[in-house]
Design a protein around this motif. Sequence first.
Motif, PDB file in Angstrom:
ATOM      1  N   SER A 137      -6.148   0.321   0.276  1.00 15.67           N
ATOM      2  CA  SER A 137      -6.013   0.455  -0.944  1.00 15.67           C
ATOM      3  C   SER A 137      -4.144   0.329  -1.355  1.00 15.67           C
ATOM      4  N   GLY A 138      -3.675   0.659  -0.124  1.00 13.50           N
ATOM      5  CA  GLY A 138      -2.256   0.192  -0.568  1.00 13.50           C
ATOM      6  C   GLY A 138      -1.551   1.406   0.531  1.00 13.50           C
ATOM      7  N   ASP A 139      -2.213   2.228   1.131  1.00 11.44           N
ATOM      8  CA  ASP A 139      -1.563   2.874   1.807  1.00 11.44           C
ATOM      9  C   ASP A 139      -0.897   2.912   3.288  1.00 11.44           C
ATOM     10  N   ALA A 140       0.149   2.248   3.316  1.00 10.13           N
ATOM     11  CA  ALA A 140       0.894   1.922   5.576  1.00 10.13           C
ATOM     12  C   ALA A 140       0.572   3.375   5.961  1.00 10.13           C
ATOM     13  N   ALA A 141       0.710   4.144   4.627  1.00  7.74           N
ATOM     14  CA  ALA A 141       0.359   5.993   5.979  1.00  7.74           C
ATOM     15  C   ALA A 141      -0.054   5.327   7.031  1.00  7.74           C
ATOM     16  N   THR A 142      -1.251   5.263   6.119  1.00  7.74           N
ATOM     17  CA  THR A 142      -3.263   5.566   6.602  1.00  7.74           C
ATOM     18  C   THR A 142      -3.292   4.199   8.306  1.00  7.74           C
ATOM     19  N   THR A 146      -5.896   5.217  11.325  1.00  7.72           N
ATOM     20  CA  THR A 146      -7.192   3.951  10.405  1.00  7.72           C
ATOM     21  C   THR A 146      -6.745   3.225  12.513  1.00  7.72           C
ATOM     22  N   ILE A 147      -6.278   3.172  13.051  1.00  4.21           N
ATOM     23  CA  ILE A 147      -6.628   2.408  14.633  1.00  4.21           C
ATOM     24  C   ILE A 147      -6.899   3.986  15.639  1.00  4.21           C
ATOM     25  N   LYS A 148      -6.311   5.404  15.417  1.00  3.66           N
ATOM     26  CA  LYS A 148      -6.662   5.880  16.038  1.00  3.66           C
ATOM     27  C   LYS A 148      -8.219   6.338  15.834  1.00  3.66           C
TER      28      LYS A 148
END
Length: 311
Positions: A137-142, A146-148
Amino acid sequence: MSLLPDYKDVSHLVAAIVHFNRAREIAENSAVEVARTLFNGLNKLQTHWLLHRSEPDLREVKAFKAMILDSLQPEARSHLLRSTELRSVVAFEPKILNHDVLNRRRYRPGSEIEPRLFSDASEVHRKLTNAFSELVSGDAATEGRTIKRTAELLYIVRSNLAHGEKTPYGPDLAKRQRDEAVCTVIKPLQGILIDCLLGYPSRKLVVYGTLAPEQPNHNVVEAISGSWTRCVVRGSVRRQLGFPVLSWNPSGPEIQAQLLVSADLPRSWSRIDEFEGSAYTRHLIPAIHEGELIIANVYVATKADLAEQMN
């Protein structure tokens, strides 16, 4: 921190590469067997990574997650997060279960998994799905989250495979089918993760024979856009039907070779594999390039061919 900091102590890295090459050799076997072999290689990578840390005594699950979070460079993170391989795992249904949760909650094999238990056992997969949805959705902070979550889910699959079908209430025969379905989507994700951790060996080809520039079969790779430089590998080269064949030996003498680096190589492997034929197998191999350790692909003789030569 790179997984390839130097080439003074590479015993565990070499062991990891042996497992990764073995996974290629058994690629047509069950997905569980291939995935388990790749996890064995990742275990060795984890040990290699821990040896280069100032705090090597992390607990197993934390060490696995930390290795991935710490070792993936920004480009590799982006590559992994935007891969179809990760998307396929996120979308996999039914959600991947943590079998340790099932066992601790006294799930009896053969019975229906009640909704609350299913929700608890699939929590990590659900958290990955949510983090990935926010990322898309465009939330680069995640990105980091997500990798975790991806690392956590991989660790759960690794643990599920290690424990097999045994439970306190007898064998869970249905788990075998669940594991096979899960590993069908997990092993491609393992492949791209390993490629990212090792500095994209999928984009590197070591050439020691007729594929090299100004050699008879260079036309096979001539159209692949990239750079050619010199590198060094270890092992021995023998002649087979008039052609050189490399046997990799990490303790063997140095062999001068050439290295093709190209982002187009991943799209060309099947064509080159077909040209090399059944007498050759494409393996990963460590090499020294401009004073640094790299991992690249190389063609070696198949085991069957080697056995025939010895008879």
